[in-house]
Design a protein around this motif. Structure first.
Motif: not given
Length: 203
Positions: A22-24, A178-181, A189-193, A196-200
């Motif tokens: 939902d948040r993503v 791509l890598e995310i923390e 937990k980190v929808p913003e990351l 961003k990664a999904i759009v790439g």
């Protein structure tokens, strides 16, 4: 630079639900993208083939021709199966902290090959996880694919070799890596990351 508007379809794994995204989805839609998501039927009663069919039905209902399918965890198998059936409707596959399916192997086969008890990771012997996915390797290779590696994933012992393979076959097999923390439940937990990664490089 003008944003390239994309239609994303999100598929959760296991007994997870579409609400995980939902948040993503809200972040992506705020940027003008279109999103959709589905909750797969109960994996204790359904099969992998059932789940692939459910996704194919959703793809048909979108009315879109070039979708980006995002699969988390087990759903990497589901989006791969759907892309094999409907490659003309798939623009890109996004694997979010998943294994990369191999034709003729099930999810549980990967654990067996690694000598790891799936129960240690909370993966039960449910029908979809035991069903072998068979697909055309050439079709899979031709589709642009993004692998998003969660650096704090609870499944690192299973995904590290996947990441190594992707990184050494970027051009040959149409991959972006791509890598995310984040841990395995990154989209919560980190929808913003994740957004961003999904759009790439689609922006």
């Amino acid at each position: 630079m003008k944003l390239l508007v994309t239609h994303f379809v999100f598929v959760p794994g296991g007994k997870r639900t579409k609400e995980d995204f939902d948040r993503v989805r809200a972040l992506l839609e705020a940027d003008g993208h279109q999103t959709d998501a589905l909750t797969l039927s109960d994996p204790e009663k359904a099969t992998l083939s059932d789940h692939i069919e459910e996704l194919c039905d959703r793809i048909e209902k979108t009315g879109e021709q070039r979708l980006h399918l995002v699969g988390h965890s087990y759903a990497g198998f589901v989006i791969s199966g759907a892309a094999d059936r409907m490659p003309e409707k798939v623009e890109r596959l996004v694997f979010l902290d998943t294994l990369i399916p191999e034709s003729g192997k099930s999810l549980l086969d990967f654990f067996a090959s690694a000598g790891i008890d799936p129960a240690d990771f909370g993966v039960p012997d449910w029908p979809p996880f035991a069903e072998k996915l068979v697909f055309d390797r050439a079709t899979f290779k031709a589709i642009p694919k993004t692998y998003i590696h969660c650096l704090a994933s609870q499944f690192l012992v299973m995904t590290e070799n996947v990441v190594a393979h992707v990184k050494t076959h970027l051009e040959q097999e149409n991959w972006t890596c791509l890598e995310i923390e984040a841990d395995h439940y990154c989209m919560i937990k980190v929808p913003e990351l994740v957004a961003k990664a999904i759009v790439g490089d689609q922006a």
